[in-house]
Design an enzyme around this catalytic site. Structure first.
Site, PDB file in Angstrom:
ATOM      1  N   LYS A  85      60.413  89.447  58.235  1.00  0.00           N
ATOM      2  CA  LYS A  85      61.207  90.956  57.902  1.00  0.00           C
ATOM      3  C   LYS A  85      60.374  91.933  58.772  1.00  0.00           C
ATOM      4  O   LYS A  85      59.242  92.007  58.447  1.00  0.00           O
ATOM      5  CB  LYS A  85      61.297  91.411  56.420  1.00  0.00           C
ATOM      6  CG  LYS A  85      62.703  91.785  56.107  1.00  0.00           C
ATOM      7  CD  LYS A  85      62.438  91.910  54.543  1.00  0.00           C
ATOM      8  CE  LYS A  85      63.628  92.913  53.869  1.00  0.00           C
ATOM      9  NZ  LYS A  85      63.458  93.140  52.582  1.00  0.00           N
TER      10      LYS A  85
HETATM   11  C1  E4P Z   1      66.220  94.773  50.878  1.00  0.00           C
HETATM   12  O1  E4P Z   1      65.794  94.095  51.646  1.00  0.00           O
HETATM   13  C2  E4P Z   1      65.563  95.556  49.994  1.00  0.00           C
HETATM   14  O2  E4P Z   1      64.497  94.884  49.541  1.00  0.00           O
HETATM   15  C3  E4P Z   1      66.268  96.263  48.805  1.00  0.00           C
HETATM   16  O3  E4P Z   1      67.588  95.912  48.905  1.00  0.00           O
HETATM   17  C4  E4P Z   1      66.135  97.947  48.593  1.00  0.00           C
HETATM   18  O4  E4P Z   1      66.771  97.960  47.492  1.00  0.00           O
HETATM   19  P1  E4P Z   1      66.468  99.401  46.679  1.00  0.00           P
HETATM   20  O5  E4P Z   1      66.898 100.498  47.777  1.00  0.00           O
HETATM   21  O6  E4P Z   1      67.438  99.170  45.446  1.00  0.00           O
HETATM   22  O7  E4P Z   1      64.922  99.584  46.448  1.00  0.00           O
END
Ligand code: E4P
Length: 218
Positions: A85
């Site tokens: 990522k």
């Molecule tokens: C996605 O890859 C992120 O880890 C995640 O969905 C972020 O979610 P949040 O905005 O609820 O922290």
């Protein structure tokens, strides 16, 4: 739509995977930080990869190209399930291009506009992660972004998968399905909420009470 669990909590992952409810995992540095306790992040990621037969996103924390390449290659070498990522920055997209050429799958994260998503697709991203809940938090319509990305990817034939992220409640999941997201990632709490319906519980209670009253056996 593929359902990914957005957590590094190995207990929750084991429970969801053994029930056959999930297709993969996404983590981020904040989630991994809460899960590691006295273990190394490598140990936690390896345990997740052995538990789930699907993509497991693991994020770099370097912000420069060389650092991202070093960390991303290290992460990808851990297990075949790892998807690296990277943040949607100039160096993140450079890293994405290089990883793609090396056969390493990439999830480009922290996407907040459809044109950012188009650039990520052109850089060869395997997944693009628009953050729905975080856009809603600042008064925008997060799901509209997912719909715009879907439309652009379909018009230009990009094979990057739209991974609706930051899904905070069951309505987000339903809407992501309706606008054609390829995947959605949600925290364990939302996965549990998806399963539940009060009429299911009520109906089951009534069936069981009627059966018990009849004295029958199966
Ligand atoms: C996605 O890859 C992120 O880890 C995640 O969905 C972020 O979610 P949040 O905005 O609820 O922290």
């Amino acid at each position: 739509m593929k359902i990914f669990l957005d957590t590094a909590d190995t207990e929750e992952i084991r429970r969801a995977a053994s029930a056959g409810l999930i297709d993969g995992i996404t983590t981020n540095p904040s989630l991994l930080a809460t899960a590691v306790a006295n273990r190394s992040s490598t140990e936690v990621l390896l345990e997740i990869c052995r538990t789930v037969d699907g993509p497991v996103s693991a994020e770099v924390v370097a912000t420069d190209l060389d650092g991202m390449l070093t960390e991303g290659r290290r992460l990808a070498a851990l297990h075949d399930n790892i998807v690296v990522k990277v943040p949607l920055t100039e160096d993140g997209l450079r890293a994405c291009r290089t990883f793609r050429a090396e056969g390493i799958r990439v999830n480009v994260t922290l996407c907040f506009s459809a044109v950012q998503a188009a650039l990520a697709a052109k850089a060869g991203a395997t997944y693009i992660s628009p953050f729905v809940g975080r856009l809603d938090d600042v008064g925008h319509d997060g799901m509209e972004l997912v719909a715009e990305i879907r439309e652009i990817y379909d018009i230009y034939g990009f094979d990057t998968e739209v991974l609706a992220a930051s899904l905070r409640h069951p309505q987000h999941v339903l809407q992501a399905m309706l606008v054609g997201a390829d995947c959605g990632t949600l925290p364990p709490k939302v996965l549990h909420q998806l399963l539940k319906h009060p009429l299911t519980d009520k109906g089951l209670d009534a069936f069981l009470a009627d059966w018990k009253a009849s004295g029958g056996e199966i």
